[in-house]
Enzyme design. Structure first.
Site, PDB file in Angstrom:
ATOM      1  N   ASP A  30       0.587  -1.101  -0.003  1.00 59.19           N
ATOM      2  CA  ASP A  30      -0.110   0.113  -0.063  1.00 59.19           C
ATOM      3  C   ASP A  30       0.730   1.381  -0.167  1.00 59.19           C
ATOM      4  OD1 ASP A  30       0.998   0.210   2.537  1.00 59.19           O
ATOM      5  OD2 ASP A  30      -0.651  -1.094   3.444  1.00 59.19           O
ATOM      6  N   ASP A  32       1.557   5.241   1.690  1.00 52.83           N
ATOM      7  CA  ASP A  32       1.516   6.167   2.340  1.00 52.83           C
ATOM      8  C   ASP A  32       1.835   7.275   1.797  1.00 52.83           C
ATOM      9  OD1 ASP A  32       0.882   4.586   4.790  1.00 52.83           O
ATOM     10  OD2 ASP A  32       2.442   3.083   3.794  1.00 52.83           O
ATOM     11  N   ASP A 107      10.197   4.731  11.646  1.00 50.50           N
ATOM     12  CA  ASP A 107      10.709   4.086  12.756  1.00 50.50           C
ATOM     13  C   ASP A 107      12.591   3.532  13.125  1.00 50.50           C
ATOM     14  OD1 ASP A 107       9.047   2.831  11.120  1.00 50.50           O
ATOM     15  OD2 ASP A 107       7.926   1.180  12.649  1.00 50.50           O
TER      16      ASP A 107
HETATM   17  P1  ATP Z   1       3.234  -2.424   5.516  1.00 48.14           P
HETATM   18  O1  ATP Z   1       2.340  -1.234   4.609  1.00 48.14           O
HETATM   19  O2  ATP Z   1       4.615  -2.874   3.554  1.00 48.14           O
HETATM   20  O3  ATP Z   1       2.984  -3.196   5.778  1.00 48.14           O
HETATM   21  P2  ATP Z   1       4.828   0.169   6.307  1.00 48.14           P
HETATM   22  O4  ATP Z   1       6.262   0.435   6.583  1.00 48.14           O
HETATM   23  O5  ATP Z   1       4.283   1.449   5.081  1.00 48.14           O
HETATM   24  O6  ATP Z   1       5.086  -1.366   5.787  1.00 48.14           O
HETATM   25  P3  ATP Z   1       2.633   1.358   7.649  1.00 48.14           P
HETATM   26  O7  ATP Z   1       1.876   0.711   8.661  1.00 48.14           O
HETATM   27  O8  ATP Z   1       1.387   1.732   6.474  1.00 48.14           O
HETATM   28  O9  ATP Z   1       3.741   0.017   7.611  1.00 48.14           O
HETATM   29  O10 ATP Z   1       3.467   2.382   8.162  1.00 48.14           O
HETATM   30  C1  ATP Z   1       3.756   3.738   7.255  1.00 48.14           C
HETATM   31  C2  ATP Z   1       4.867   4.554   7.813  1.00 48.14           C
HETATM   32  O11 ATP Z   1       4.395   4.908   8.839  1.00 48.14           O
HETATM   33  C3  ATP Z   1       5.877   2.977   7.893  1.00 48.14           C
HETATM   34  O12 ATP Z   1       7.028   3.045   6.814  1.00 48.14           O
HETATM   35  C4  ATP Z   1       7.354   4.104   8.935  1.00 48.14           C
HETATM   36  O13 ATP Z   1       7.266   5.297   8.489  1.00 48.14           O
HETATM   37  C5  ATP Z   1       5.790   5.042   9.471  1.00 48.14           C
HETATM   38  N1  ATP Z   1       4.809   4.030  10.621  1.00 48.14           N
HETATM   39  C6  ATP Z   1       4.527   2.870  10.630  1.00 48.14           C
HETATM   40  N2  ATP Z   1       4.049   2.919  12.175  1.00 48.14           N
HETATM   41  C7  ATP Z   1       5.083   3.323  13.387  1.00 48.14           C
HETATM   42  C8  ATP Z   1       5.213   3.273  14.727  1.00 48.14           C
HETATM   43  N3  ATP Z   1       4.769   2.273  15.043  1.00 48.14           N
HETATM   44  N4  ATP Z   1       6.486   4.054  15.005  1.00 48.14           N
HETATM   45  C9  ATP Z   1       7.004   5.514  13.958  1.00 48.14           C
HETATM   46  N5  ATP Z   1       6.644   4.668  12.854  1.00 48.14           N
HETATM   47  C10 ATP Z   1       5.975   4.344  12.316  1.00 48.14           C
HETATM   48 MG    MG Z   2       2.136   0.683   4.138  1.00 52.19          MG
END
Ligand code: ATP
Ligand code: MG
Length: 408
Positions: A30, A32, A107
């Protein structure tokens, strides 16, 4: 969406998993977006394509061309004014900031890469490109502090590292085992979402093993961890369930949390049912039903299990003893049961992993589904591993339980 926001006068960047996965040659799940626009402004720009979602902080879901992107306003720096609990967890979080403050709130360094459509560049405040090239997952800032702010980052570390095939850099990995108990403070509904992301994935097995290695699994699934420690064959069940899930994800087949949870909690249910039957005089079916209720109730205190899943989970378990009856009407009724397929898949899973004595029974049911006539039932039918009680004993069990309740 990025162009729309920029044309409306805001800053907007692609960030997070979308950028990271593209740079690592994976297909993003997805997208962001990080923007200078405040949620109400995002809402105004996208109007009916946009819904504001209030989770821990307000973010916008924007829909376009069949895709949904999460649009989040730049987060401000962490300050002493943030409300924390006694372990350091951040409780309130709605101060907005700039691109740079946003970067340091993310993170891992590889999750803080911003793609800028104005000049097609990547903005990298946290040295994420270098970590991406070295294939390592590194926490931004001081790892222990960042895990204390939000313990779910411990789960994310394992999941993201496994997804990318990266090593968790030692200083980022070190605090996890120590801080694992902090996961106990996280609301059960959020943990359910995270567990689903970890285990309904291609990396289900590596995520399971990673959580166990670092002591996270034992916090989230304490009873299952105890069963695993006592009897290694249960690990085969969980590994097989993880392998099945991964294969289905790989083939774009649907996966349901119910089947996975049925497997995750089966060791506890089986042990508890056996205890109730042997030590408390419960009839077998009642023992199973009571064990199912107890295990689901205990588990949902830690990781919530929405009712739309707990009902099928229970059914999958309670149908298991009915496979012992391979004669006539009872067998045909079972074949026609709405939950037959899931329960049968579960029987196959058990037979192929922890309970090999069931493999023959599973084969019989495989044949029964395709044959015109039921295959012949073996002479010892219903005397197999988990017999359904005869009518008399069932009634006795029922009375006994009611009797106990009355005494209580
Ligand atoms: P995926 O979507 O593939 O599961 P993702 O890293 O994009 O992985 P998301 O939950 O969509 O995970 O989060 C988007 C972004 O928001 C992350 O890449 C990170 O930069 C930030 N993020 C998400 N959760 C946290 C957290 N708990 N603490 C700090 N930053 C976060
Ligand atoms: Mg994501």
């Amino acid at each position: 969406m990025l162009y729309t926001l920029v044309e409306a006068g805001f800053e907007a960047y692609l960030v997070g998993g979308g950028v990271r996965d593209l740079l690592a040659n994976l297909k993003p799940k997805d997208f962001d977006i990080a923007t200078s626009a405040h949620p109400e402004q995002v809402k105004k720009v996208f109007a009916r394509q946009c819904r504001l979602i209030g989770r821990r902080f307000l973010i916008a879901h924007v829909r376009a061309g069949g895709e949904i992107a999460e649009v989040a306003t730049f987060r401000g720096p962490i300050t002493d004014s943030h409300e924390r609990d006694e372990t350091g967890r951040i409780l309130s979080d709605n101060i907005y900031g700039s691109l740079e403050t946003d970067a340091f709130r993310r993170d891992f360094t590889v999750n803080a890469l911003y793609y800028d459509i104005r000049d097609y560049s990547i903005i990298d405040f946290a040295d994420g490109i270098s970590d991406l090239q070295r294939r390592r997952l590194r926490m931004i800032g001081e790892p222990e502090l960042r895990y204390r702010e939000d313990p779910v980052r411990m789960l994310r570390a394992i999941r993201v590292a496994n997804k990318l095939g990266f090593e968790i850099e030692p200083a980022t990995a070190e605090p996890i085992s120590r801080l694992a108990p902090l996961l106990g403070e996280i609301p059960p509904a959020r943990l359910f979402d995270e567990i689903i992301k970890m285990l309904l994935s291609r990396e289900a097995r590596a995520n399971l093993d990673g959580m166990r290695e670092r002591g996270l699994f034992g916090i989230l699934f304490a009873d299952t961890e105890t069963a695993l420690a006592e009897d290694a064959r249960w690990l085969r069940l969980l590994h097989q369930a993880a392998a099945n899930t991964a294969a289905r994800v790989e083939n774009d087949q649907p996966v349901t949390p119910a089947f996975l949870y049925a497997a995750l909690l089966w060791p506890s249910v089986a042990l508890r049912a056996q205890f109730l039957a042997c030590n408390e005089g419960y009839a077998p079916m009642l023992a199973l039903s009571q064990a199912a209720d107890e295990v689901l109730a205990r588990q949902s205190l830690r990781v919530s299990i929405p009712r739309r899943f707990s009902t099928p989970i229970r059914e999958i378990w309670l149908l298991q003893p009915r496979f012992d009856h391979r004669h006539g009407a009872r067998a045909k009724r079972l074949l026609a049961h709405p939950r037959f397929r899931a329960a049968y898949d579960f029987l196959v899973l058990r037979g192929a992993s922890a309970e090999p004595q069931l493999a023959g029974l599973a084969d019989w049911w495989t044949q029964a589904q395709t044959a015109k006539e039921l295959p012949p039932a073996p002479a010892d039918d219903a005397a197999a591993s988990a017999p359904v009680p005869k009518r008399r004993s069932r009634r006795r069990g029922g009375r006994r339980r009611r009797g106990k309740k009355a005494q209580d």
